[in-house]
Structures are given as structure tokens and as C-alpha cells.
Design a protein around this motif. Structure first.
Motif, short mmCIF file in Angstrom:
data_model
loop_
_atom_site.label_atom_id
_atom_site.label_comp_id
_atom_site.label_asym_id
_atom_site.label_seq_id
_atom_site.Cartn_x
_atom_site.Cartn_y
_atom_site.Cartn_z
N HIS A 22 0.19 78.23 63.90
CA HIS A 22 1.45 78.03 63.19
C HIS A 22 2.48 77.23 63.99
O HIS A 22 3.60 77.04 63.52
N VAL A 23 2.11 76.76 65.18
CA VAL A 23 3.05 75.99 65.99
C VAL A 23 3.27 74.61 65.38
O VAL A 23 4.38 74.07 65.41
N HIS A 24 2.22 74.03 64.82
CA HIS A 24 2.31 72.71 64.19
C HIS A 24 2.09 72.87 62.70
O HIS A 24 1.24 73.67 62.28
N VAL A 25 2.83 72.14 61.90
CA VAL A 25 2.71 72.29 60.45
C VAL A 25 1.39 71.74 59.93
O VAL A 25 0.96 72.08 58.83
N ARG A 26 0.72 70.90 60.73
CA ARG A 26 -0.56 70.33 60.32
C ARG A 26 -1.66 70.81 61.26
O ARG A 26 -1.46 70.87 62.47
N GLY A 27 -2.83 71.09 60.69
CA GLY A 27 -3.96 71.51 61.51
C GLY A 27 -4.53 70.38 62.34
O GLY A 27 -5.04 70.61 63.44
N VAL A 28 -4.46 69.15 61.82
CA VAL A 28 -4.92 67.97 62.54
C VAL A 28 -3.78 66.96 62.57
O VAL A 28 -3.20 66.64 61.52
N ASP A 29 -3.45 66.49 63.75
CA ASP A 29 -2.40 65.47 63.91
C ASP A 29 -2.83 64.57 65.06
O ASP A 29 -2.43 64.76 66.20
N LEU A 30 -3.69 63.60 64.73
CA LEU A 30 -4.27 62.76 65.77
C LEU A 30 -3.20 61.90 66.44
O LEU A 30 -2.29 61.41 65.80
N GLY A 31 -3.36 61.72 67.73
CA GLY A 31 -2.42 60.93 68.52
C GLY A 31 -2.22 61.56 69.88
O GLY A 31 -2.31 62.77 70.04
N LEU A 32 -1.92 60.73 70.87
CA LEU A 32 -1.82 61.20 72.25
C LEU A 32 -0.39 61.33 72.75
O LEU A 32 -0.18 61.81 73.87
N ALA A 33 0.60 60.94 71.97
CA ALA A 33 1.98 60.95 72.46
C ALA A 33 2.46 62.37 72.75
O ALA A 33 2.95 62.66 73.85
N ARG A 34 2.33 63.27 71.79
CA ARG A 34 2.83 64.63 71.98
C ARG A 34 2.05 65.37 73.07
O ARG A 34 2.61 65.91 74.03
N VAL A 35 0.74 65.43 72.90
CA VAL A 35 -0.09 66.17 73.85
C VAL A 35 -0.06 65.51 75.22
O VAL A 35 -0.12 66.18 76.26
N GLY A 36 0.08 64.19 75.25
CA GLY A 36 0.16 63.48 76.52
C GLY A 36 1.42 63.83 77.29
O GLY A 36 1.40 63.98 78.52
N GLU A 37 2.54 63.98 76.58
CA GLU A 37 3.79 64.36 77.23
C GLU A 37 3.68 65.77 77.82
O GLU A 37 4.12 66.01 78.95
N VAL A 38 3.08 66.69 77.09
CA VAL A 38 2.91 68.05 77.62
C VAL A 38 1.99 68.03 78.84
O VAL A 38 2.25 68.71 79.84
N TRP A 39 0.95 67.23 78.78
CA TRP A 39 0.02 67.11 79.92
C TRP A 39 0.74 66.58 81.15
O TRP A 39 0.54 67.05 82.27
N ARG A 40 1.61 65.61 80.96
CA ARG A 40 2.39 65.08 82.09
C ARG A 40 3.31 66.16 82.66
O ARG A 40 3.47 66.28 83.88
N ARG A 41 3.92 66.95 81.79
CA ARG A 41 4.80 68.03 82.25
C ARG A 41 4.01 69.08 83.06
O ARG A 41 4.57 69.75 83.93
N LEU A 42 2.73 69.22 82.73
CA LEU A 42 1.87 70.17 83.45
C LEU A 42 1.36 69.59 84.76
O LEU A 42 0.63 70.27 85.50
N GLY A 43 1.70 68.33 85.05
CA GLY A 43 1.28 67.70 86.29
C GLY A 43 0.05 66.85 86.17
O GLY A 43 -0.33 66.17 87.13
N ALA A 44 -0.61 66.87 85.01
CA ALA A 44 -1.80 66.05 84.75
C ALA A 44 -2.81 66.11 85.90
O ALA A 44 -3.24 65.07 86.42
N PRO A 45 -3.22 67.30 86.31
CA PRO A 45 -4.20 67.39 87.41
C PRO A 45 -5.56 66.85 86.98
O PRO A 45 -5.92 66.91 85.81
N ARG A 46 -6.29 66.34 87.94
CA ARG A 46 -7.63 65.83 87.66
C ARG A 46 -8.56 67.02 87.42
O ARG A 46 -8.67 67.91 88.26
N PRO A 47 -9.28 67.05 86.28
CA PRO A 47 -10.12 68.21 85.97
C PRO A 47 -11.31 68.39 86.91
O PRO A 47 -11.75 69.53 87.12
N ALA A 48 -11.83 67.31 87.43
CA ALA A 48 -13.02 67.40 88.29
C ALA A 48 -13.15 66.10 89.07
O ALA A 48 -12.44 65.11 88.80
N ARG A 49 -14.06 66.09 90.00
CA ARG A 49 -14.29 64.85 90.76
C ARG A 49 -14.77 63.74 89.84
O ARG A 49 -14.36 62.59 89.97
N TRP A 50 -15.70 64.10 88.92
CA TRP A 50 -16.18 63.15 87.92
C TRP A 50 -16.02 63.75 86.54
O TRP A 50 -16.16 64.96 86.36
N GLN A 51 -15.76 62.87 85.57
CA GLN A 51 -15.58 63.32 84.18
C GLN A 51 -16.44 62.49 83.26
O GLN A 51 -16.49 61.26 83.38
#
Length: 438
Positions: A22-51
Motif C-alpha cells: 500500500h506504499v505505492h498506488v500502483r503495483g508496477v511502476d517501472l523506472g529507476l529514478a525513485r528507487v535509485g534515489e533511495v538506493w543512493r540514500r542507503l549508500g549504494a554499497p556494492r552487493p558482491a565482488r562480481w555481479q
């Protein structure tokens, strides 16, 4: 409830998942702007040595399973992010072969909630960010990331993959990805990165995929061109420009397409051969040991068999039909349900001549996207004509009726949706518990 209050309120994992719907009014909302901003606020750590990122219409989960099994057999510490889950949400995030526990997921969700402020995130975006945070803290060698929908605008594409894989391109999710293979291929090629390998698992990919990969500056490593396989009576071989793997065992996953998925996984590791070193024995072990729930999963049921497969689009249904034709039963009984946005006609036609008895399932109570029984019955008539069939309120009701009548050599096939697969597995678990001595 304000964001601050929500973040401070203790929640079980299920409560967090319910909240995210219920946080977003739509179940699917493709795009990297919103989620990318939150990821940057989280520090955008590297998940692994290789991805390694894996996109495609079908075969994504299987390809991840092959990669995970091969890498673990070679001694690497691996994290895998896949979706959707079958029985438990924890299945989506695995570290070293073990599902993430509730505490790790809740802690990640709490961090995301605090970081997002007033930015709305979808259920899938919450889950993707949580997986990336958990991986970043786990000391992984390799993170395997399955794309949820498309590629270019999917939350997984926040990560610059060292190698990207596109499995198959077929018609599915056209409302979001386009109405033809070229359009869909362009979207899925969006996970490619300049100067890095994009493994293309199909030997006849759409031109849109190849054009987009070229425009991105990726090095395309293509089945049938840069690597190929050769089937043999006792096994199969994989041939690349600088490596040959002979006498590989049959894949641990049963469908005819699994050789291609295993071959794409090997190709992805080949692209990292200067960094990740795997012996022939480790690769062979991974090919044989890979498992994925509800992909042609065969389970004993009384005197017969229950086959569970998530096949939820025409291409996957065609693969299921090929396997059924190759492995005939005395009698095949189908339990079929689907979501409202799926091509039921395309899913049913490949199986029409292979099924002796049909049972249709109402999924409207399982999902707001679930197709109800009248709608499914109408679509069935359009696809297969006036064949006899029964209708049921759900999977459990159908199995309660059909399973006791199953005879030696007969088979029940439950397919059409992840919801069908999950309900069939739960029913079987309950049946086994009920039959166990007190």
C-alpha cells in the motif's frame, strides 16, 4: 500513519509485506529514478565482488540456479535474488544456499523505510533494495540478480552487472514491455553495460535485442555463434572460443530447454574466466545438482504422480507440452488456472491433445489479478472448444476430488501460475501430514 511512525512500529515479516503493498498506488511502476534515489540514500554499497544479472521471458530462475550450483561447487560464496517466491518470501534472497531469515529482511526493510522519506516504492522495489543490502553485508564473492520485469527500467538494473544474461524472448507482459519480440528484446537488453559481456541464450534472438546491445556497447556472447552445445547419447558438450567442456551430465532440471539455460550459465562464467576460476568438475557438478521448485517438479502421489510447473505464458506451456510428449503417462489430468492478463489461448493450445481430463481453477481469491472461473471457462472454450472440463473454487478443492481417483501410471499436471504451483505444494504438504501416523 507517517513514515516516521511506520518506521518505529515493530512489524513481523508478513506485516512488512502487507504494508509494502500500500506504499505505492500502483503495483508496477517501472523506472529507476525513485528507487535509485533511495538506493543512493542507503549508500549504494556494492552487493558482491562480481555481479551477474539475468533477464528474459522464461528460464531466468533456472539459469540463476545453474550459476548458483556451479559457483558453490567451485567454493565461491554466492547470493541469489529471484522472484516471485513459491511458498515463503524468504526464498527470494539466498546466501550460500540458505534462505534469508525474517530478522535480516525486517532489518533491511527498516533501513529502507527510514531512507525513502516520502518516496513511494513498490513491493518489488522494497524487496530488491532489501536483497542488495543483505548481500552487501554478507561478504559475497558473487551476487546473482534475477530481473523481475523487462530489464531497462527494472529495479535490478540499478546494479552494473559484470556479466548480463538474456535467456529467451517471447510475448509476455506486453502492456509494459511492448507488443512484439523486437520491443521486448530492446527492454531486456537494457541490463547490458558498455564493454562488458551480454550472453544471449537464444540462437535466434530478435533484432531489437541485438541492436540495443550494440548501441549499449556490450560485447555480445551469443548461443550458436560464440558458444554452442552438442547433445550426445550419454550427456552433452559445451564449446566456446577458448574452452571445451565434454561429457557434461544431464541437467538436474528436466525440461528440454534446460540444456540451453545451463549453457548460458556456463557462458556467463566463461566471460569472467580471467577472474572466476571453475574446474570442469565444479561446472559438471553444478549442472547436475541445480534445482528449482515447481519447474517440472515430479512428486509421488498415491499410485500416480503429481507434476507441478509454473508455466504461465505460451512459451513455457510449449516447453511443458514437449516434456509431456516425451514422457507420456497412462493418463494425464490437468489442473489449470491463470491470471487475468495472461494469454490463456496460447497457454492451452500446446497441451490440448496431451491432456485426457481438464479441471479449471478459480484464482480470483488468490490474487486481485486472478482470473475467475466464468472468465477462464470462456477462454478455455475459445482455445480448445467444447471439451469436457470441471471447474473448482481453487487448487485444493480440485486435488481433493482428483487425487483419490488417481490410478497406477496416471499423472496430474498442475500449471498456469505461481499461485497454482504454491497451492498444489501446500495441498501435498497437508496431505502428507494428514497421512502420517500420530
Amino acid at each position: 500513519m507517517s513514515t516516521a511512525t511506520a518506521a518505529a512500529t515493530p512489524r513481523s515479516l508478513q506485516a512488512w509485506l502487507d504494508y509494502q503493498l500500500h506504499v505505492h498506488v500502483r503495483g508496477v511502476d517501472l523506472g529507476l529514478a525513485r528507487v535509485g534515489e533511495v538506493w543512493r540514500r542507503l549508500g549504494a554499497p556494492r552487493p558482491a565482488r562480481w555481479q551477474i544479472s539475468v533477464a528474459g521471458t522464461n528460464g531466468k530462475g533456472s539459469t540463476v540456479a545453474f550459476l548458483e550450483a556451479m559457483l558453490r561447487a567451485g567454493g565461491y560464496r554466492v547470493g541469489s535474488y529471484t522472484s516471485p517466491h513459491i511458498l515463503n518470501y524468504n526464498e527470494r534472497v539466498r546466501i550460500a544456499g540458505t534462505d534469508a531469515d525474517d530478522a535480516a529482511l525486517i532489518a533491511a526493510f527498516e533501513r529502507i523505510e527510514q531512507a525513502r522519506g516520502d518516496i513511494p516504492l513498490t513491493y518489488f522495489e522494497f524487496g530488491t533494495l532489501a536483497a542488495l543490502l543483505i548481500f552487501a553485508a554478507a561478504g559475497l564473492d558473487v551476487a546473482l540478480l534475477e530481473v523481475g520485469l523487462g530489464g531497462r527500467l527494472d529495479a535490478v538494473n540499478l546494479i552494473d552487472a559484470d556479466v548480463a544474461v538474456v535467456t529467451t524472448i517471447a510475448l509476455d507482459h506486453q502492456d509494459w514491455l511492448g507488443s512484439d519480440r523486437d520491443s521486448i528484446g530492446r527492454e531486456k537488453a537494457g541490463i547490458a553495460r558498455p564493454g562488458r559481456c551480454l550472453v544471449v541464450a537464444e540462437d535466434d534472438p530478435p533484432a531489437g535485442l541485438l541492436d540495443a546491445a550494440a548501441a549499449a556497447g556490450a560485447h555480445v556472447f551469443r548461443a550458436g555463434h560464440d558458444f554452442r552445445i552438442e547433445r550426445q547419447a550419454a550427456g552433452w558438450c559445451w564449446f566456446g572460443a577458448a574452452r571445451e567442456l565434454r561429457a557434461l551430465p544431464p541437467p538436474g532440471l528436466a525440461a528440454p530447454c534446460q540444456h540451453a539455460n545451463a549453457a548460458a550459465a556456463i557462458a556467463a562464467l566463461h566471460c569472467l574466466s580471467g577472474q572466476i576460476v571453475l574446474s570442469d568438475a565444479a561446472i559438471a557438478a553444478g549442472v547436475a545438482q541445480a534445482r528449482v521448485t515447481a519447474r517440472l517438479q515430479r512428486l509421488r502421489l498415491g499410485r500416480g504422480e503429481l507434476l507441478i510447473d509454473v508455466a504461465h505464458n505460451p512459451q513455457a506451456a510449449e516447453v511443458l507440452a514437449q516434456w509431456l510428449a516425451r514422457e507420456p503417462a497412462v493418463r494425464t489430468i490437468a489442473l489449470f488456472g491463470a491470471l487475468a492478463d495472461k494469454d490463456v489461448d496460447g497457454m492451452l493450445q500446446p497441451l490440448g491433445r496431451l491432456v485426457d481430463e481438464w479441471h479449471l481453477l478459480d484464482l480470483s481469491q488468490d490474487s486481485e489479478r486472478g482470473r475467475d472461473l466464468p472468465s477462464l471457462d470462456l477462454a478455455f472454450t475459445g482455445a480448445l472448444g467444447p471439451l469436457p472440463r470441471n471447474g473448482w473454487a481453487g487448487v485444493a478443492a480440485a486435488l481433493d476430488n482428483v487425487a483419490p481417483r488417481l490410478q497406477q501410471g496416471e499423472r496430474i499436471v498442475a500449471f498456469g501460475s505461481f499461485y497454482v504451483a504454491a497451492a498444489a505444494l501446500r495441498w501435498l504438504e497437508h496431505a502428507v501430514q494428514a497421512a502420517a501416523p500420530a
